[in-house]
Design a protein around this motif. Structure first.
Motif, mmCIF file in Angstrom:
data_model
loop_
_atom_site.group_PDB
_atom_site.id
_atom_site.type_symbol
_atom_site.label_atom_id
_atom_site.label_comp_id
_atom_site.label_asym_id
_atom_site.label_seq_id
_atom_site.Cartn_x
_atom_site.Cartn_y
_atom_site.Cartn_z
ATOM 1 N N THR A 125 -5.130 -5.861 6.646
ATOM 2 C CA THR A 125 -6.548 -6.239 6.557
ATOM 3 C C THR A 125 -7.004 -6.330 5.106
ATOM 4 O O THR A 125 -7.707 -7.264 4.721
ATOM 5 N N VAL A 126 -6.598 -5.354 4.299
ATOM 6 C CA VAL A 126 -6.960 -5.365 2.884
ATOM 7 C C VAL A 126 -6.386 -6.607 2.194
ATOM 8 O O VAL A 126 -7.101 -7.340 1.488
ATOM 9 N N LEU A 127 -5.096 -6.852 2.394
ATOM 10 C CA LEU A 127 -4.455 -8.002 1.757
ATOM 11 C C LEU A 127 -5.100 -9.307 2.216
ATOM 12 O O LEU A 127 -5.405 -10.186 1.401
ATOM 13 N N SER A 128 -5.337 -9.448 3.502
ATOM 14 C CA SER A 128 -5.904 -10.686 4.037
ATOM 15 C C SER A 128 -7.276 -10.973 3.445
ATOM 16 O O SER A 128 -7.564 -12.096 3.031
ATOM 17 N N ARG A 154 -2.690 -15.206 -7.642
ATOM 18 C CA ARG A 154 -1.479 -14.418 -7.887
ATOM 19 C C ARG A 154 -1.613 -13.093 -7.142
ATOM 20 O O ARG A 154 -2.607 -12.387 -7.296
ATOM 21 N N VAL A 155 -0.595 -12.772 -6.349
ATOM 22 C CA VAL A 155 -0.606 -11.564 -5.521
ATOM 23 C C VAL A 155 0.567 -10.673 -5.929
ATOM 24 O O VAL A 155 1.702 -11.151 -6.042
ATOM 25 N N ALA A 156 0.281 -9.398 -6.144
ATOM 26 C CA ALA A 156 1.329 -8.423 -6.458
ATOM 27 C C ALA A 156 1.165 -7.230 -5.524
ATOM 28 O O ALA A 156 0.101 -6.622 -5.479
ATOM 29 N N ILE A 157 2.209 -6.923 -4.772
ATOM 30 C CA ILE A 157 2.194 -5.780 -3.852
ATOM 31 C C ILE A 157 3.333 -4.850 -4.261
ATOM 32 O O ILE A 157 4.496 -5.251 -4.276
ATOM 33 N N ARG A 171 0.057 -0.401 -3.712
ATOM 34 C CA ARG A 171 -0.883 -0.957 -4.690
ATOM 35 C C ARG A 171 -0.905 -2.466 -4.475
ATOM 36 O O ARG A 171 0.126 -3.143 -4.584
ATOM 37 N N ILE A 172 -2.064 -2.994 -4.122
ATOM 38 C CA ILE A 172 -2.222 -4.420 -3.851
ATOM 39 C C ILE A 172 -3.140 -5.008 -4.913
ATOM 40 O O ILE A 172 -4.290 -4.594 -5.054
ATOM 41 N N GLN A 173 -2.627 -5.974 -5.672
ATOM 42 C CA GLN A 173 -3.409 -6.609 -6.740
ATOM 43 C C GLN A 173 -3.479 -8.111 -6.480
ATOM 44 O O GLN A 173 -2.458 -8.758 -6.232
ATOM 45 N N VAL A 174 -4.686 -8.676 -6.538
ATOM 46 C CA VAL A 174 -4.897 -10.105 -6.328
ATOM 47 C C VAL A 174 -5.706 -10.650 -7.491
ATOM 48 O O VAL A 174 -6.819 -10.177 -7.760
#
Length: 449
Positions: free
Chosen positions: A322-325, A345-348, A356-359
């Motif tokens: 849910t967070v990533l989406s 750019r997505v980094a998981i 750690r999810i970075q967008v």
């Protein structure tokens, strides 16, 4: 065949034709009535479900408006909220909007004399923090209504009730009935006319038994051919199941291509290769976002360093998905108008204590003064609809991300991105890390005592 037999068959043909026509008329009439009754039941169920969902959506939206949350319980709440209730009732097409305080006393009501009175139906469910949808009889008559709590600082301070008269629902059903009935009646009459024509045509043919036998043989051969095709289709499904069972994805795709002219849907081969070892939910979310970006000329970059180890605290579960989406969707929205210059750019990353999810995106970014407010419920940087000076908020995605992150003991941080837009970083500590933190906090508390 002698004349006596011919005469007997000719004499019998009339009653047989009449009987056949009567049977066909009866079958068509029964089918028509059955179809009409089923259609009416489906329409009735559909209208009630749609009405209940509409009432619930309006009530929840109303209860979450900052203007409502702040005004409930104040001395001039009625003067503030009644124009808002009238506006919502008119714009949403509902029959009444009632807002109460925490004692069930009406603040707003379409009948002025009813304001300030205790509601006529039980408000305990909504005042208890739960949602109610159902039919009740109130001051304006039987209504299908939705009641939701109004929360302020974690406490229920009132309720928002939205209702639609049962008479309005019945009128809507009647309108739909009259839309359906002509089609059903027309189809029935057409079927009856066709049945009568076929019966009369068959009645004129003395060799109807031969025709029936031929039709039966044709149906028998058709049924045999269908059985063969069903068997072949079943065999193909078994082959596909076997290929998927042993994780032979490419073999399965190649096999499908031999059956029908399809091709891979992957719009970004480099991204597909990058995500080859990523959890399936990550692949699905990023593949969909990439396809959407590609339609506008943009592209998505990904760096995923995580293994989907189910059964451990680091599994990429529902909250992480849910967070990533939500973060990716917001980023795609921000860069869609940039065409080929749009980049997300997505980094998981799987860290020792969780995810750690970075967008990052190349969009317009988030102004520093808005970063603390953008995750508040009801706040959005998108265009809001304004009616009579009342702004109705739209977005809730970032607020949901923040709440999920904090529920895991993590956080959502907003900053500037090197791509020129915004950077969102969500941390989701795993279950064991949260347990250790809780244990340490409890120990510290005991030591302080």
């Amino acid at each position: 065949m002698d004349r006596a037999r011919i005469g007997g068959l000719t004499a019998l043909r009339g009653p047989r034709v009449i009987t056949l026509v009567a049977v066909q008329f009866s079958i068509v009439a029964i089918c028509m009535l059955t179809t009409l009754l089923v259609a009416l039941q489906v329409q009735h169920t559909s209208i009630r479900e749609e009405t209940g969902e509409r009432a619930l959506d309006v009530a929840m939206s109303l209860a979450e408006l900052p203007a409502v949350v702040e005004a409930v319980g104040s001395p001039d709440a009625g003067a503030t909220l009644q124009p808002l209730a009238d506006l919502v009732s008119e714009s949403a097409g509902v029959d009444y909007v009632v807002i109460t305080d925490d004692a069930g006393i009406r603040i707003t009501h379409p009948v002025p004399e009813r304001r300030g009175e205790l509601v006529s139906t039980d408000p305990s469910i909504a005042l208890g923090g739960e949602t109610f949808v159902g039919t009740e009889v109130g001051t304006v008559g039987p209504t299908l209504r939705a009641k939701v709590p109004v929360w302020r600082d974690g406490v229920v301070v009132g309720t928002a009730s939205v209702g639609i008269l049962e008479s309005s629902i019945s009128a809507q059903l009647e309108e739909r009935i009259w839309q359906v009935v002509p089609w059903v009646v027309g189809a029935g009459l057409f079927g009856l006319a066709c049945a009568a024509g076929v019966s009369l045509l068959l009645g004129r043919r003395f060799d109807q038994l031969t025709v029936a036998a031929q039709e039966f043989e044709t149906q028998r051969r058709l049924a045999s051919a269908l059985r063969e095709q069903t068997h072949e289709f079943s065999n193909r499904l078994h082959v596909l199941f076997g290929l998927i069972e042993v994780d032979e994805r490419e073999e399965a795709l190649d096999y499908i291509r031999t059956l029908t002219p399809v091709d891979s849907l992957a719009a970004a081969p480099d991204l597909e290769e990058t995500l080859a070892d990523a959890p399936v939910r990550v692949r699905a979310i990023l593949a969909a976002a990439s396809a959407r970006l590609c339609e506008h000329g943009g592209h998505l970059q990904a760096d995923v360093e995580i293994e989907d180890r189910t059964g451990t605290g680091l599994a990429f579960g529902d909250d992480a998905a849910t967070v990533l989406s939500n973060l990716v969707r917001n980023a795609v929205d921000a860069v869609e108008t940039q065409g080929e210059h749009g980049v997300v750019r997505v980094a998981i990353e799987e860290e020792a204590d969780g995810l750690r999810i970075q967008v990052d995106d190349s969009g317009p970014g988030i102004a520093p003064e808005l970063r603390d407010r953008i995750t508040e419920a009801g706040f959005s940087t998108k265009t809001t609809e304004t009616r009579d000076g009342l702004e109705i908020p739209r977005g809730v995605g970032l607020g949901l991300v923040r709440r999920l992150a904090e529920a895991h003991g993590g956080a959502l941080v907003i900053a500037d991105s090197e791509l020129g837009g915004a950077r969102f970083v969500a941390t989701l500590p795993n279950a064991s890390t949260r347990a250790d933190a809780d244990s340490e906090a409890a120990s510290t508390g005991r030591m302080d005592q």
